[in-house]
Design a protein around this motif. Sequence first.
Motif, mmCIF file in Angstrom:
data_model
loop_
_atom_site.group_PDB
_atom_site.id
_atom_site.type_symbol
_atom_site.label_atom_id
_atom_site.label_comp_id
_atom_site.label_asym_id
_atom_site.label_seq_id
_atom_site.Cartn_x
_atom_site.Cartn_y
_atom_site.Cartn_z
ATOM 1 N N GLN A 1 3.838 45.997 12.556
ATOM 2 C CA GLN A 1 2.807 46.504 11.653
ATOM 3 C C GLN A 1 1.849 47.441 12.373
ATOM 4 O OE1 GLN A 1 1.062 42.964 9.934
ATOM 5 N NE2 GLN A 1 2.155 43.327 8.016
ATOM 6 N N ARG A 2 1.449 47.060 13.562
ATOM 7 C CA ARG A 2 0.496 47.899 14.286
ATOM 8 C C ARG A 2 1.107 49.205 14.757
ATOM 9 N NH1 ARG A 2 -2.720 43.377 17.827
ATOM 10 N NH2 ARG A 2 -3.918 42.550 16.089
ATOM 11 N N TRP A 3 2.348 49.161 15.206
ATOM 12 C CA TRP A 3 2.949 50.353 15.775
ATOM 13 C C TRP A 3 3.585 51.268 14.750
ATOM 14 C CZ3 TRP A 3 3.982 52.853 20.406
ATOM 15 C CH2 TRP A 3 3.267 52.366 21.489
ATOM 16 N N ILE A 4 4.205 50.697 13.752
ATOM 17 C CA ILE A 4 4.967 51.531 12.813
ATOM 18 C C ILE A 4 4.203 51.752 11.519
ATOM 19 C CG2 ILE A 4 7.089 51.674 11.459
ATOM 20 C CD1 ILE A 4 8.509 50.328 13.791
ATOM 21 N N VAL A 5 3.815 50.681 10.849
ATOM 22 C CA VAL A 5 3.143 50.830 9.561
ATOM 23 C C VAL A 5 1.807 51.551 9.731
ATOM 24 C CG1 VAL A 5 2.205 49.575 7.583
ATOM 25 C CG2 VAL A 5 4.318 48.802 8.631
ATOM 26 N N ALA A 6 1.043 51.168 10.736
ATOM 27 C CA ALA A 6 -0.248 51.817 10.946
ATOM 28 C C ALA A 6 -0.089 53.279 11.328
ATOM 29 C CB ALA A 6 -1.040 51.073 12.018
ATOM 30 N N ALA A 7 0.937 53.617 12.097
ATOM 31 C CA ALA A 7 1.151 55.009 12.499
ATOM 32 C C ALA A 7 1.550 55.886 11.312
ATOM 33 C CB ALA A 7 2.218 55.078 13.581
ATOM 34 N N LEU A 8 2.207 55.299 10.324
ATOM 35 C CA LEU A 8 2.658 56.061 9.152
ATOM 36 C C LEU A 8 1.672 56.002 7.994
ATOM 37 C CD1 LEU A 8 6.398 54.969 9.130
ATOM 38 C CD2 LEU A 8 5.394 57.023 10.124
ATOM 39 N N PHE B 1 5.130 61.234 2.547
ATOM 40 C CA PHE B 1 6.577 61.427 2.549
ATOM 41 C C PHE B 1 7.032 61.767 1.140
ATOM 42 C CE2 PHE B 1 5.605 58.427 5.947
ATOM 43 C CZ PHE B 1 6.207 59.056 7.025
ATOM 44 N N PHE B 2 8.046 62.613 1.065
ATOM 45 C CA PHE B 2 8.534 63.046 -0.234
ATOM 46 C C PHE B 2 9.945 62.568 -0.530
ATOM 47 C CE2 PHE B 2 5.246 65.990 1.124
ATOM 48 C CZ PHE B 2 4.380 65.906 0.054
ATOM 49 N N SER B 3 10.526 61.813 0.386
ATOM 50 C CA SER B 3 11.841 61.222 0.124
ATOM 51 C C SER B 3 12.008 59.983 1.000
ATOM 52 C CB SER B 3 12.965 62.228 0.417
ATOM 53 O OG SER B 3 13.104 62.421 1.806
ATOM 54 N N LEU B 4 12.913 59.146 0.597
ATOM 55 C CA LEU B 4 13.198 57.934 1.358
ATOM 56 C C LEU B 4 13.810 58.278 2.713
ATOM 57 C CD1 LEU B 4 13.119 54.873 1.263
ATOM 58 C CD2 LEU B 4 15.365 54.911 0.210
ATOM 59 N N GLU C 1 13.053 60.793 4.610
ATOM 60 C CA GLU C 1 11.969 61.159 5.523
ATOM 61 C C GLU C 1 11.286 59.912 6.091
ATOM 62 O OE1 GLU C 1 9.072 64.128 4.298
ATOM 63 O OE2 GLU C 1 10.485 64.768 2.741
ATOM 64 N N VAL C 2 11.051 58.923 5.252
ATOM 65 C CA VAL C 2 10.420 57.682 5.700
ATOM 66 C C VAL C 2 11.318 56.982 6.710
ATOM 67 C CG1 VAL C 2 9.571 55.424 4.985
ATOM 68 C CG2 VAL C 2 9.176 57.401 3.530
ATOM 69 N N ASN C 3 12.600 56.876 6.392
ATOM 70 C CA ASN C 3 13.533 56.211 7.292
ATOM 71 C C ASN C 3 13.625 56.924 8.637
ATOM 72 O OD1 ASN C 3 14.155 54.153 5.525
ATOM 73 N ND2 ASN C 3 15.866 55.236 4.617
ATOM 74 N N GLN C 4 13.600 58.248 8.621
ATOM 75 C CA GLN C 4 13.650 59.022 9.865
ATOM 76 C C GLN C 4 12.406 58.762 10.712
ATOM 77 O OE1 GLN C 4 16.139 60.828 11.054
ATOM 78 N NE2 GLN C 4 14.987 61.351 12.883
ATOM 79 N N ALA C 5 11.239 58.747 10.084
ATOM 80 C CA ALA C 5 9.989 58.500 10.812
ATOM 81 C C ALA C 5 9.966 57.079 11.376
ATOM 82 C CB ALA C 5 8.794 58.724 9.889
ATOM 83 N N ILE C 6 10.430 56.104 10.602
ATOM 84 C CA ILE C 6 10.481 54.721 11.083
ATOM 85 C C ILE C 6 11.440 54.605 12.257
ATOM 86 C CG2 ILE C 6 11.218 52.379 10.483
ATOM 87 C CD1 ILE C 6 10.091 52.898 7.670
#
Length: 146
Positions: A52-59, A64-67, A69-74
């Motif tokens: 949560q701290r590293w991934i969710v908080a960073a994003l 994001f305009f597509s799933l 893009e989100v998956n790539q960033a994660i």
Amino acid sequence: MKSAVTHPSYYEPDLNPTYRDLAEHYGVAIIPARPYRARDKAKVEVGVQVVQRWIVAALRKRKFFSLDEVNQAIAELLVRLNQRSFRKREGNRASLFAQLDQPALKPLPTTRYQFGNGRRPASTSTITLKSSGTTTACRTRWCISR
């Protein structure tokens, strides 16, 4: 997961039958943590907190305009998190996985798990009633009681 255990017991908890069948199909053991015992779940809770701290908080502030893009960033942040060195011990999450967990992994079964037990529900007795040009089907117990 509360819905996974139908009857809690310290020595032999009774598991939800579908959940138990899923575990048997994939060859894994389900060992539920005791309810209201934080020390049983500490490592998992800390792992969730780190993600949560590293991934969710960073994003959090990114749009994001597509799933995809989100998956790539994660995926990018997950690689960075797994390569980050531990503070109190040598190595990182990726090296620990390669050393401890990866050798113990087994291949997945060739068939996917099918939900349900393959049995059809028990059929009920029905009576077909014909009255003034209409046909009605009803269960025996309802027809008799009326």
